[in-house]
Each structure stands twice: as C-alpha cells, then as structure tokens.
Design a protein around this motif. Sequence first.
Motif, PDB file in Angstrom:
ATOM      1  N   MET A 168       0.839  -1.189   0.000  1.00 52.47           N
ATOM      2  CA  MET A 168       0.000   0.000   0.000  1.00 52.47           C
ATOM      3  C   MET A 168       0.876   1.242   0.000  1.00 52.47           C
ATOM      4  N   LYS A 169       0.464   2.262  -0.724  1.00 51.13           N
ATOM      5  CA  LYS A 169       1.230   3.489  -0.800  1.00 51.13           C
ATOM      6  C   LYS A 169       0.295   4.676  -0.603  1.00 51.13           C
ATOM      7  N   TYR A 170       0.753   5.692   0.111  1.00 50.91           N
ATOM      8  CA  TYR A 170       0.055   6.955   0.147  1.00 50.91           C
ATOM      9  C   TYR A 170       1.039   8.015   0.589  1.00 50.91           C
ATOM     10  N   GLN A 171       0.710   9.261   0.321  1.00 53.28           N
ATOM     11  CA  GLN A 171       1.610  10.338   0.686  1.00 53.28           C
ATOM     12  C   GLN A 171       1.361  10.726   2.117  1.00 53.28           C
ATOM     13  N   LYS A 204       0.576   5.557   9.730  1.00 52.11           N
ATOM     14  CA  LYS A 204      -0.759   6.139   9.570  1.00 52.11           C
ATOM     15  C   LYS A 204      -0.638   7.616   9.901  1.00 52.11           C
ATOM     16  N   GLN A 205      -1.361   8.460   9.191  1.00 57.77           N
ATOM     17  CA  GLN A 205      -1.333   9.880   9.498  1.00 57.77           C
ATOM     18  C   GLN A 205      -2.318  10.139  10.632  1.00 57.77           C
ATOM     19  N   SER A 206      -1.862   9.891  11.843  1.00 54.10           N
ATOM     20  CA  SER A 206      -2.691  10.013  13.038  1.00 54.10           C
ATOM     21  C   SER A 206      -2.924  11.487  13.382  1.00 54.10           C
ATOM     22  N   ASP A 207      -3.755  11.721  14.420  1.00 57.48           N
ATOM     23  CA  ASP A 207      -4.033  13.095  14.841  1.00 57.48           C
ATOM     24  C   ASP A 207      -2.755  13.833  15.220  1.00 57.48           C
ATOM     25  N   GLU A 208      -1.865  13.157  15.919  1.00 61.48           N
ATOM     26  CA  GLU A 208      -0.576  13.720  16.306  1.00 61.48           C
ATOM     27  C   GLU A 208       0.511  12.749  15.859  1.00 61.48           C
ATOM     28  N   VAL A 209       1.469  13.226  15.071  1.00 55.01           N
ATOM     29  CA  VAL A 209       2.637  12.419  14.692  1.00 55.01           C
ATOM     30  C   VAL A 209       3.850  13.091  15.316  1.00 55.01           C
ATOM     31  N   LEU A 210       4.435  12.429  16.298  1.00 54.83           N
ATOM     32  CA  LEU A 210       5.503  13.009  17.107  1.00 54.83           C
ATOM     33  C   LEU A 210       6.798  12.241  16.920  1.00 54.83           C
ATOM     34  N   LEU A 219       2.037 -15.682  15.447  1.00 56.18           N
ATOM     35  CA  LEU A 219       2.713 -15.191  14.257  1.00 56.18           C
ATOM     36  C   LEU A 219       1.691 -14.792  13.198  1.00 56.18           C
ATOM     37  N   SER A 220       1.964 -13.712  12.520  1.00 60.33           N
ATOM     38  CA  SER A 220       1.038 -13.178  11.526  1.00 60.33           C
ATOM     39  C   SER A 220       1.853 -12.692  10.331  1.00 60.33           C
ATOM     40  N   SER A 221       1.284 -11.835   9.527  1.00 66.72           N
ATOM     41  CA  SER A 221       1.991 -11.211   8.413  1.00 66.72           C
ATOM     42  C   SER A 221       1.756  -9.709   8.480  1.00 66.72           C
ATOM     43  N   VAL A 222       2.598  -8.953   7.814  1.00 68.33           N
ATOM     44  CA  VAL A 222       2.401  -7.504   7.763  1.00 68.33           C
ATOM     45  C   VAL A 222       1.070  -7.176   7.092  1.00 68.33           C
ATOM     46  N   ASP A 223       0.721  -7.911   6.054  1.00 66.47           N
ATOM     47  CA  ASP A 223      -0.573  -7.688   5.393  1.00 66.47           C
ATOM     48  C   ASP A 223      -1.730  -7.824   6.375  1.00 66.47           C
ATOM     49  N   GLU A 224      -1.695  -8.867   7.209  1.00 69.99           N
ATOM     50  CA  GLU A 224      -2.772  -9.084   8.170  1.00 69.99           C
ATOM     51  C   GLU A 224      -2.822  -7.965   9.209  1.00 69.99           C
ATOM     52  N   PHE A 273      -5.760  -3.384  11.381  1.00 70.52           N
ATOM     53  CA  PHE A 273      -5.651  -2.169  12.182  1.00 70.52           C
ATOM     54  C   PHE A 273      -5.629  -0.888  11.340  1.00 70.52           C
ATOM     55  N   GLY A 274      -5.868  -1.002  10.047  1.00 73.89           N
ATOM     56  CA  GLY A 274      -5.965   0.183   9.196  1.00 73.89           C
ATOM     57  C   GLY A 274      -4.660   0.944   9.049  1.00 73.89           C
ATOM     58  N   LEU A 275      -3.567   0.218   8.795  1.00 72.94           N
ATOM     59  CA  LEU A 275      -2.238   0.807   8.723  1.00 72.94           C
ATOM     60  C   LEU A 275      -1.636   0.649   7.335  1.00 72.94           C
TER      61      LEU A 275
END
Length: 257
Positions: free
Chosen positions: A1-4, A45-51, A222-227, A232-234
């Motif tokens: 997934m890609k986004y700015q 994720k572009q959260s409310d606060e990115v610190l 154990l999981s995957s990054v995709d999962e 979690f919407g990331l």
Amino acid sequence: MKYQVLLTAVLGLMVSGCDDTVAHTTAHTSPSSGQCSHLEYGTPKQSDEVLCREGYALGYNNQLKSAEWVSYVLDKETSPGVPRRNDFRPDEDIPSAYRTTPEDYREPVYSKGHLANSESIDRTRRANSETFLMSNMTPQLPGHNRAIWKGLENRERKWANDRGRVLVLAGPGYSARPKFIGNNVPVPDEYWKVIYDPALEEAIAFIIPHKNLKTAQLNQYLSSVDEVENRFGLDLLSSLNDAAEARVERMKLARQW
C-alpha cells in the motif's frame, strides 16, 4: 500500500543530564530538516498527532487517548544503556483534552504498559525518559505486560544484536466497545508488533490477544504484515518499492527467527 504522508516533527520534552552512551537506539531526529529517521521506512498512519522523539516516533489518536502506532530503529548494542528513568508523566505535546495521566491508572487491574520499549530505547537519559511519557502507555494486564510482551521485547533486542539493525513497529487494537479505566482511557483487546530487517528485506509479525500469556506461546500468534495492516488500518513499510513491499508484507513465518 502506498500513500503520501505529511510528517510533523515535534521535539520531545528536554531532560537534563543527557549523556553519550551508545546502546541500541541512535539519535534519529534531525530538527533542522524536519526528518525523522524512525520513519525512514514510512509513516504507518497519518494520526491526529505524529511526534518524533529521540528514540522513537509515535502516532496518537486523540479520541482513543492512545497511540495507534510507534516506530523505532534498533541498532546492535555496543555498550550498556542508561538506567531506567521511571518518570511517568503526561505528554504536553498532546492536546490537554486528550492526554492521559498516571492518575488514570490508579485502579487495581492494569499496569502502565509501554508501546515503545524503555529497555530497548536506552541510549541517553533523555531518550529513555521519553519512553515514560503517558502517550506511550496503554492499560495492560501485568500477566501480559511482564510475560509474553516482555518476552517479545527481549527478542527485538536480540534480533537487533544478531542482525545489526531492525525496525520495530507496534501498537494496540481496540474492540468496538472497549473497557475503560480512569478518565475514559480505553483498554486494548489485542496488540501487534512487526519487526523488519532492512538488510535482508524480511519481516516477522505478531497479533497477540490481550490476555495473560507466556512467552513460550509466541509462535501461536505469528502473523503477516498484510494481516496487521488490514486488521488495524495501517500502511507499513510504505517507503519500499512496490515489489519489495508486496513480498515482505505477505511473509507469514511458521516459527520465529
């Protein structure tokens, strides 16, 4: 997934007495350029606060009064770290209406659980102290925090030492109707962690229920990054090229590194 993404780099609370001890994390923030090297592989994720702190970056959700994710780079340890600071305090970089405080945890069930691990982030007093900001805490069962979660934190440092450098990404997950403590601080229903080796371009991922669990049970989760992303919407590791990102994110290991 890609986004700015738009990164707002915010300097953490200054703590006197910083030293130059070199342990796991190095100074990854460049205030003059606005870059945060803990986010060199992408902002989850572009959260409310990115610190951006000295030892980690964090994305905070104001409504949840919780970080949605933390991100930090660990290098091979070259000397002992500083002592644990233990200076829990509100994060003044979070709007006052959405801050949590140590007083929220004055109840009998949950402990203050780190997302960005204090034992891993111990290069300087300031870096370690910033892990005790309350924005880095979630209500965590002691039988989870001091068992399976601590075991995974120990492994992240071991893998950093074995591999030379890793990126650690972690965060909580909440149900539609979570429990609350204190002043409306929600209790996570699960936690996730992704550890990425940039040299070998491989990742290991976990989704762990928030229960009293033992370190020996880690392979079950154990999981995957995709999962992790889908659940979690990331958008993790978004700075990788498309082919590398797709290959890394679909990896699901049968056992740990």
